[in-house]
Scaffold this active site. Sequence first.
Site, short mmCIF file in Angstrom:
data_model
loop_
_atom_site.label_atom_id
_atom_site.label_comp_id
_atom_site.label_asym_id
_atom_site.label_seq_id
_atom_site.Cartn_x
_atom_site.Cartn_y
_atom_site.Cartn_z
N LYS A 148 -2.46 23.71 1.48
CA LYS A 148 -3.19 22.52 1.05
C LYS A 148 -4.46 22.49 1.91
CE LYS A 148 -3.83 18.02 0.01
NZ LYS A 148 -4.91 17.82 1.01
N GLY A 204 -2.44 18.68 12.95
CA GLY A 204 -3.23 17.47 12.71
C GLY A 204 -2.72 16.31 13.55
N SER A 205 -2.80 15.13 12.97
CA SER A 205 -2.49 13.92 13.74
C SER A 205 -0.99 13.68 13.84
CB SER A 205 -3.14 12.71 13.07
OG SER A 205 -2.46 12.42 11.86
N GLY A 209 1.76 14.09 10.90
CA GLY A 209 2.82 15.03 11.26
C GLY A 209 4.19 14.37 11.21
N GLU A 228 2.03 20.58 14.69
CA GLU A 228 1.35 20.63 15.99
C GLU A 228 0.43 19.42 15.99
OE1 GLU A 228 -1.53 21.10 18.11
OE2 GLU A 228 -1.86 23.22 17.62
N CYS A 261 -7.04 20.94 20.46
CA CYS A 261 -5.72 20.36 20.72
C CYS A 261 -5.34 20.54 22.19
CB CYS A 261 -4.67 21.01 19.82
SG CYS A 261 -4.81 22.79 19.74
N GLU A 347 -3.59 9.95 23.00
CA GLU A 347 -4.72 10.87 22.92
C GLU A 347 -5.96 10.16 22.35
OE1 GLU A 347 -4.12 14.06 20.17
OE2 GLU A 347 -5.77 15.26 21.00
#
Lengths: 455, 455
Positions: A148, A204-205, A209, A228, A261, A347
């Site tokens: 995607k 991603g976020s 996730g 992740e 990241c 974060e």
Amino acid sequence: MLEITISELDSVIRRAADAAPFLRSVEGSVLADLLDGIANALTTAKAEIVPVAMRETHLPEARLNGECDRTAGQFRNHALDVRAGRFKAVDVVTAIPDRTPPRPNISRFMIPLGPIAVFGASNFPLAYSVAGGDTASALAAGCPVIVKAHPAHPETSRMVADIVSAQVKAHGFPEGTFQCVHGDNAVSLGLVEHPLIKGVGFTGSLRVGRLFMDAAAKRPVPIPVFAEMGSVNPMFVLPGGVAGFAEGYVPSLTLGVGQFCTNPGIVFGIDSPEWTASKSKMQELAAAAPVGKMLTDGIAENYVRLAQTTCRQEGVSTLVEVTNPGQAGLAEVSGADFIKNPHLQEEVFGPFGLIVTCKSFDEMLACVGTQGNLSSSIHFGPDDQALVEILLPVVEQIAGRIVFNGFPTGVEVCEATQHGGPYPAASDSRFTSVGNHAPERWLRPVAYQNAPRWV
Amino acid sequence: MLEITISELDSVIRRAADAAPFLRSVEGSVLADLLDGIANALTTAKAEIVPVAMRETHLPEARLNGECDRTAGQFRNHALDVRAGRFKAVDVVTAIPDRTPPRPNISRFMIPLGPIAVFGASNFPLAYSVAGGDTASALAAGCPVIVKAHPAHPETSRMVADIVSAQVKAHGFPEGTFQCVHGDNAVSLGLVEHPLIKGVGFTGSLRVGRLFMDAAAKRPVPIPVFAEMGSVNPMFVLPGGVAGFAEGYVPSLTLGVGQFCTNPGIVFGIDSPEWTASKSKMQELAAAAPVGKMLTDGIAENYVRLAQTTCRQEGVSTLVEVTNPGQAGLAEVSGADFIKNPHLQEEVFGPFGLIVTCKSFDEMLACVGTQGNLSSSIHFGPDDQALVEILLPVVEQIAGRIVFNGFPTGVEVCEATQHGGPYPAASDSRFTSVGNHAPERWLRPVAYQNAPRWV
């Protein structure tokens, strides 16, 4: 690449499932040729892809050239392992017919899970997107892939998808081996929930996730999700590690406008005149850091908002204020105030650093907490050995990679890479999303007992 | 062993967490000595344990003697691997300081997850209970273990727990290394949900296994659950495999009163005069099988109820009726009726076999379906090679172990064992709960980058 709706998703996924038996049984050398073919085609097209990616992501040319090389390198790395038969590793136990009871012969080896859904990241338009680490590792494991595409770099995604699809065709693999789609949130969730999808790779976020983790866990047949997600990658600076720290830290914090990241978002130090001087240096360097353009407007807005929110928390003093997107920021808080406020562990995606000044080593230890990270770094000098020996086992509990006297940005892609740590850095700390071990996420063992020779 | 309430659980789990750093850093030889010590103590106490287990489980002496040997053998197997450093396997990449950018040295190795909650099975009071495979593999991985004892064999559990605890003490390990508790459902769920528990091992029903999977997935920090649940272990009998099949099948079906997770509950054959003769033989043998006493009253009641429910489904004809617990039963259905009714795929825990007679090989293929199993068996003759080559890749999708011309009961415990298959046989098909690979469930990798020599 297809812009699809949820009603068209089923036929895309069936095409992937139809390709699975071919991929399961294809010779390793043939699969490796495809991986090498993709690597070479990406390298050949670099001069065409990079300008498009620059326009779509605002990342600089040198970074994107390096990322394209890394992307191709990931395919080449896996091709070497596939050619060597590494992922088919076999445990063999031979028969002992005259034992009581007789022992049968058993061979245990790895087979691919089946069709994998990959969700690319916005911050790595090449190395963690359409032909990124999840795609490369899943193909290397023999799994069909449906990517995607991330809406932040659609044209880059299309170009890369066309390159991969052309190689799939040229190497005689079925069309369903690799497919790339665009679509809305219903398509994303439809991928995670479809019974023929056997695993998910996501970068991603934490919010998205976790959404995918929860959806996968609720399926009639749950599947693994390798997400992740967020990480603050804490830095622990012991007395002997203060000298020169600021000069290494700020460039790592601001590298790629802080959009890695592995960005080192929180620094723990112990109060001392040297630490005060180091903080001044960090403040000076952060204030002088060039303002970069961030990946998307959404990321830019979030960055300013979250940095300012952090600076408004109790006990936090602003050292370098963030007024514009992409501008480096710095704030400070005491260890005591940090421990009291879990929001400070969250974060801030971008070049924003929070300095936590502890009144003692014990307070620093108490600050470690339990929140997982991709990496954690310890800075120390020759006299700090005893402190490192106390700190290390505690820090090890919250990180997948520990950097000694270094900075976490710039991940080496190799057989010793561990990119993945305790939640929420990753959904499953037992695996890595980068490096030679990444394909292990997409395999399961099967044992054949008493198989005839021709099997 | 402690009978505890939910309010006492926290202190038990904290004791386990307190033991974790010791286990993380203990020398492999010291840990291996503990595992060998437990093995030897179990063997020494066999003559005391087995009569108690016989009384509590109704399993025969020979079986329990064998199970005690297997239990000790699991500890010895893992001790060998721990002594050889197998679970600390290290990937090392050496530094290349003059590369651009410089390559750091990186070592990647495995560390224990932390405290593990183990839920023993009723059907293996020794090999999958207090000192069973989950406990042995978690200790071998360096994880503290809390066992929730199965209420079906409390005295056996107490004796085994005392033996393990005595060895933990004698070898100088902290008390929290191993603890065994009794408690209600709130205690069970409290274990799965406690933030200091880092993984769960479970053997039992699909209902409870899924409950634990869901609870673990919903935690603020999700953890892995290794649940080994139901399996019908389908048998596929091709034309050349019919001769002699019945004589092997019925003893496997009725072994241990059918109470093995590898019990072959469903048989697929293709209509022919030979198959009709084979069915008659199975009917004759099943009708003559001795009636055994089942593990618990609950299991016995469920067995009769589920066998009778199956016999009442549309198209099912009863060959050997189940009127009493522990009595072997047999029924038959056509492939067409089997495909129409998903209830027929459900496990009947006990010595009940469902024969599915298909009108063709194609119908047999269509019967394979998608439901996961621990094992699947293919019976064939020399002329069936082409059929096996079509059937095998389909059957491989639904099983963790494939047995050729054999029966699935009697799992060999070795480095090639794969005991775990696609859901619902197991929660995670990528791992095994039996054999040398079992400790891999309880480990995660960590990478040290640029570590000084003294680390």
